[in-house]
Design a protein around this motif. Sequence first.
Motif, PDB file in Angstrom:
ATOM      1  N   ILE A   7       0.836  -1.208   0.000  1.00  0.00           N
ATOM      2  CA  ILE A   7       0.000   0.000   0.000  1.00  0.00           C
ATOM      3  C   ILE A   7       0.871   1.258   0.000  1.00  0.00           C
ATOM      4  N   LEU A   8       1.894   1.246   0.821  1.00  0.00           N
ATOM      5  CA  LEU A   8       2.796   2.405   0.843  1.00  0.00           C
ATOM      6  C   LEU A   8       3.449   2.605  -0.514  1.00  0.00           C
ATOM      7  N   ASN A   9       3.849   1.506  -1.090  1.00  0.00           N
ATOM      8  CA  ASN A   9       4.534   1.609  -2.373  1.00  0.00           C
ATOM      9  C   ASN A   9       3.593   2.106  -3.465  1.00  0.00           C
ATOM     10  N   ILE A  10       2.365   1.636  -3.455  1.00  0.00           N
ATOM     11  CA  ILE A  10       1.393   2.112  -4.443  1.00  0.00           C
ATOM     12  C   ILE A  10       1.208   3.614  -4.280  1.00  0.00           C
ATOM     13  N   MET A  11       1.097   4.040  -3.033  1.00  0.00           N
ATOM     14  CA  MET A  11       0.914   5.463  -2.782  1.00  0.00           C
ATOM     15  C   MET A  11       2.087   6.267  -3.346  1.00  0.00           C
ATOM     16  N   MET A  12       3.287   5.834  -3.009  1.00  0.00           N
ATOM     17  CA  MET A  12       4.465   6.584  -3.448  1.00  0.00           C
ATOM     18  C   MET A  12       4.593   6.613  -4.966  1.00  0.00           C
ATOM     19  N   GLY A  27       4.569   8.961  -9.975  1.00  0.00           N
ATOM     20  CA  GLY A  27       4.732   8.443 -11.328  1.00  0.00           C
ATOM     21  C   GLY A  27       3.487   8.377 -12.188  1.00  0.00           C
ATOM     22  N   SER A  28       2.316   8.675 -11.628  1.00  0.00           N
ATOM     23  CA  SER A  28       1.107   8.463 -12.426  1.00  0.00           C
ATOM     24  C   SER A  28       0.997   9.466 -13.569  1.00  0.00           C
ATOM     25  N   PHE A  29       1.820  10.509 -13.511  1.00  0.00           N
ATOM     26  CA  PHE A  29       1.650  11.542 -14.528  1.00  0.00           C
ATOM     27  C   PHE A  29       2.039  11.061 -15.923  1.00  0.00           C
ATOM     28  N   VAL A  30       2.871  10.029 -16.003  1.00  0.00           N
ATOM     29  CA  VAL A  30       3.283   9.580 -17.331  1.00  0.00           C
ATOM     30  C   VAL A  30       2.081   9.087 -18.122  1.00  0.00           C
ATOM     31  N   THR A  73       1.785  11.870   3.539  1.00  0.00           N
ATOM     32  CA  THR A  73       0.888  10.735   3.332  1.00  0.00           C
ATOM     33  C   THR A  73       1.510   9.444   3.848  1.00  0.00           C
ATOM     34  N   THR A  74       2.820   9.318   3.660  1.00  0.00           N
ATOM     35  CA  THR A  74       3.489   8.119   4.163  1.00  0.00           C
ATOM     36  C   THR A  74       3.306   8.004   5.664  1.00  0.00           C
ATOM     37  N   VAL A  75       3.545   9.105   6.347  1.00  0.00           N
ATOM     38  CA  VAL A  75       3.421   9.082   7.810  1.00  0.00           C
ATOM     39  C   VAL A  75       1.993   8.744   8.217  1.00  0.00           C
ATOM     40  N   ILE A  76       1.024   9.403   7.565  1.00  0.00           N
ATOM     41  CA  ILE A  76      -0.378   9.158   7.927  1.00  0.00           C
ATOM     42  C   ILE A  76      -0.762   7.706   7.675  1.00  0.00           C
ATOM     43  N   LEU A  77      -0.384   7.214   6.493  1.00  0.00           N
ATOM     44  CA  LEU A  77      -0.746   5.832   6.165  1.00  0.00           C
ATOM     45  C   LEU A  77      -0.137   4.864   7.164  1.00  0.00           C
ATOM     46  N   GLN A  78       1.111   5.154   7.538  1.00  0.00           N
ATOM     47  CA  GLN A  78       1.758   4.237   8.466  1.00  0.00           C
ATOM     48  C   GLN A  78       1.053   4.231   9.815  1.00  0.00           C
ATOM     49  N   GLY A 138       8.492  -1.121  -8.730  1.00  0.00           N
ATOM     50  CA  GLY A 138       7.930   0.051  -9.370  1.00  0.00           C
ATOM     51  C   GLY A 138       8.804   1.265  -9.199  1.00  0.00           C
ATOM     52  N   ILE A 139       9.528   1.267  -8.107  1.00  0.00           N
ATOM     53  CA  ILE A 139      10.196   2.501  -7.757  1.00  0.00           C
ATOM     54  C   ILE A 139      11.283   2.907  -8.718  1.00  0.00           C
ATOM     55  N   ALA A 140      12.084   1.963  -9.092  1.00  0.00           N
ATOM     56  CA  ALA A 140      13.147   2.337 -10.004  1.00  0.00           C
ATOM     57  C   ALA A 140      12.527   2.950 -11.223  1.00  0.00           C
ATOM     58  N   ALA A 141      11.414   2.393 -11.613  1.00  0.00           N
ATOM     59  CA  ALA A 141      10.758   2.923 -12.795  1.00  0.00           C
ATOM     60  C   ALA A 141      10.426   4.380 -12.583  1.00  0.00           C
ATOM     61  N   LEU A 142       9.959   4.701 -11.403  1.00  0.00           N
ATOM     62  CA  LEU A 142       9.481   6.056 -11.261  1.00  0.00           C
ATOM     63  C   LEU A 142      10.606   7.045 -11.209  1.00  0.00           C
ATOM     64  N   LEU A 143      11.754   6.583 -10.844  1.00  0.00           N
ATOM     65  CA  LEU A 143      12.869   7.522 -10.828  1.00  0.00           C
ATOM     66  C   LEU A 143      13.157   8.022 -12.217  1.00  0.00           C
ATOM     67  N   ALA A 144      12.784   7.228 -13.143  1.00  0.00           N
ATOM     68  CA  ALA A 144      13.214   7.558 -14.488  1.00  0.00           C
ATOM     69  C   ALA A 144      12.125   8.117 -15.362  1.00  0.00           C
TER      70      ALA A 144
END
Lengths: 281, 300, 458
Positions: B223-228, B233-236, B284-289, C11-17
């Motif tokens: 969940i944290l990773n999806i959030m981050m 990255g969703s803008f791509v 958000t990370t802090v809140i989610l945690q 996923g993260i490495a991807a987002l760095l780039a």
Amino acid sequence: MKSGGLNPIFKIIFFAILIIWGLSVLYPLLWTLLDALKNNDQFFRKMPWSLPDIPLLWSNFTYVWSEFSFDKYFMNSVVVTIGSTLLGLFLAATTAYVLARYQFKGSNFLYLIYIASMMIPFSLALIPLFFLLNSMHLTNSSFGLILVYASTLIAFGVFVLVGFFKSLPKEMEEAAAIDGASYFGIFFKVMLPLSQPGLITVGIVNVLNIWNEYIIGTILVNDPVHYTLPVGIAMMQAQMQYRTEWGPLFAGLLITMVPVLVVYMFFQRQIASGITAGAVK
Amino acid sequence: MKLGTTKWQRNLFIATFILPTFLFFCVFMIYPVIQAMYYSLFDWSGSSDHKTFIGLDNFKEMIHDPIVWNAMGNDYFLVVGKIIGIMILATFFAIALTRFRFKLSNFFRSIFFIPNVISVVVIGVLWNFIYNPQIGFLNSFLSLFTKDKVDITWLGFTSHTIWMLLPPAIWAGIGFYMILLIAAIQSIPESYYEASGLEGAGQWTQFRYITLPLIWEQMKVSILNIMMTTLNGSFVIVMIMTNGGPDNSTQVMGSYLYQMAFTQYHFGYGAAIGVLILIVSLITTVILQRLMHQETIEIS
Amino acid sequence: MVSKTRLAALGIAALLAVAPLAGCGSSKEEAKQPEPAKTDETTTKTDEGTKTEPTDSGTKKLTGDFEIQYFVGGYGDKWWKKVIADFQAANPDLKVKESGGPKINDQMKPRWVGGNPPDFVYIDGPNLNDRQMVEDGQLEDLTDWLKDAKNIDGDKITDILAQPPQEFDGKVYDIPLVLNSWGVFWDKALFQEKGWEEPTDWQSFLAVSDKIKAAGTTPFIHTGKYPYYINGAILYPAIVSANNNDISILQDMAASKVEAFQQPAVMTALKKIVELRDKGFIDKASIQINHTDSQMLFLQHKDAFIPNGLWLPNEMAKDVPGGFSFGFIPSVTQDAGGKVVANTSTANVAIAKNAKNKEAAKAFLEFVFSKAQASQWAELSGAPSNIKGDISASNAPSHVKDAAKYLTDANTVVVPAITFNADVDKAMQDATDALTISKITPEQWVERVVEAAKKASK
């Protein structure tokens, strides 16, 4: 009853869901291939799922390969991907090992910095990055790309490998230390071989990411001689907006996709087991 | 004396292993980013060779910019939508492919991961084609069941168009988390299930009282990773599919950053949005945690 | 559990780039320019072969490095390759370097910022805006030079330009190389076959659209993903028509003067778009599609009209179905009997202020703005160049001749170069999109754009 009975009706429904999802994943791949064999007219006249006309336009592939020098880009991509993956792996593994095994002042803080860096929107850094490399005379060079890509891989590598090293038993290192091995000896002779699955996992993930990277590549390289495949594709796509050659575009997409798919097919066990090793202690 | 040497050797070892990496990291990652953030204090077009220091004005302006708020709303929509969608499906797949013993489990497992290895550019092009109102897959498919030709503009609603970006995001994201959860489930000793099976527990009970608590840690990380990854990255996919439109209704912070910094000549403002993204991610990370802080059961 | 750390990552490495590929942003529309047009031409061949060897006997030899930046878009790069080769041949001691490509504007940006730009730049394509470059002090002031600059044939350059350069505070920084016009296209053959009349004004446009709709075809499609198409071909001409053919209103808008946007003419023009919308003439698909998709649908006769620029036939050359014959009119928004309004669009060339070889850059300008190169441009890129010439006898495509006819007609209002402020431009594009899908009213359109203009003029 194996593993607690599952109602047969549910079983059928669940299986159907799996099948549907599987199709949703596989179909686009097939579709990309079919569309790579069509010309524009077929694109707009026929149903999206219809088969391409005979004769199949394999020429789309040769066209892309030669017209857009994809052969050259392909080699560049291979060099850059391998170079940056190895360098990135080495940089990450050394730090990860120390962070996993040795406490020192600021070690936690260092770890946090690496993790937090993954939240930074890196696209902002593109322009300063260009200046930096330009002043080092490293733009338009595969070497420059390798240095930058390797650096972008560090955080992720540290993230995964710290956990991985921690999960390895300490006994072997202790035994080696008693035998008089140096710190370096322990790392290179004992830990590296032991951590192979983790390294391979990180390496493969890195390969996949670098292989697909094009933003940094676009900014740092503007000489077609040094383009990587994704940069070539991005260029081609930009050009397509004015020329509309859908078939060749899809052919190009396929050419970039196939190598990662092959890598994935061959190494999927390592990817899975690597994630496993990292995920579960 | 011996101790001294060892200590010295140890420090040397640590330094040689830490410093080169840190150097690379600072030079090629941190330095450019810090420099970019420094620009958030300037009024700079991004294409001129002079810039004006304006302090926090960019940030003040951001507060009055409705698009920023709208973009942040869209970001959170995607975060919530992706967390729900991905976690439900990924957990379901993970359990189905391990506990249910289906035929072809291995096959499914390997193909479900495929979207994760495909470049996001390809995914964007693909889904754009699916949504195309005239020649797209979706409308053509729906038309098979209706009398009139379906001509829904999937990416052109007056509002809520952002909903349409959720399916591609979920589709592309599931594989990784599924593999992760599979790994977690496989590490649960079979004996737990056998014991509960003897007591007559069904699949649901086993899921609720064995599987879920034992994979909760992985789910939290997921969940944290999806959030981050979403905030960052969703803008791509947004830029490839809708370019933030129509009328900014699908803009997310990242795409607006790009729009401002690179096409509307406000690099300083774009940099300020970048700082905002970083702050929002951290908070958000802090809140989610905090929210997910729950006793986790450890095996072994 | 140790693992919080480890696994998360893929996923993260991807987002760095990551970062965007984005659409084409604002491609061909870039700059437009001032003044009444005379002629423009497109020919396959005019005079003495393709190139007279440039015998710049009297001039000094050009030496050193000389770098040219050019965007490759709808016009391709054939002409650039050729002209650069010619120029190189004429100046063997000069080391000409070309930096061209579809993403060159992004790729070169850091160098402009860093004060190390190329010498010569062709301003076209996304993310390059002449107004912004002028504001940023990136371009060399060409005002004095242009006053009596002569091309390699000895013609005074200002005399042979169909459209004079845009002025920024009375100064000239870039010279239009390509001349184009926005307008509305249709297929003459189809119209003839169906008995639809070709539109000449707003009333006839609406009338024939009714007929078209009744016949089961959607009358009008536009490029909603890049709304500058509909703005350029419909909205701006409509504003001029509603303003008694006075083009100064657009120039005031370009200068971000708030009052300009509050003129009744703007409201009248916006209501025309609303009319199109409310009559159901606009293809619903428009809102989410890009230019190539909308153009393909038009070529496939799914829609009868499309607002676009003169580059359209060339851009889609490979996909034009047999028998298709482009009809073109610069504007449809004028009342019956009113003047046609041609909103022109140009792509310009300029010299960098920080150029290292300005001498070569100026020589290149003199080289480029010659009749021979103009006809070569027309031949190799299929678009009208900005150098006067008679094309009626040439084998230029019919729509280009149509356009030339309009542009030289005394009864046409030719709208000079307009480059809007980037923020105002974006606000207008967003607002027009919102208007076409009934999200806002014309009043709200004005409100929003006024807001943007206020900010921009601060």
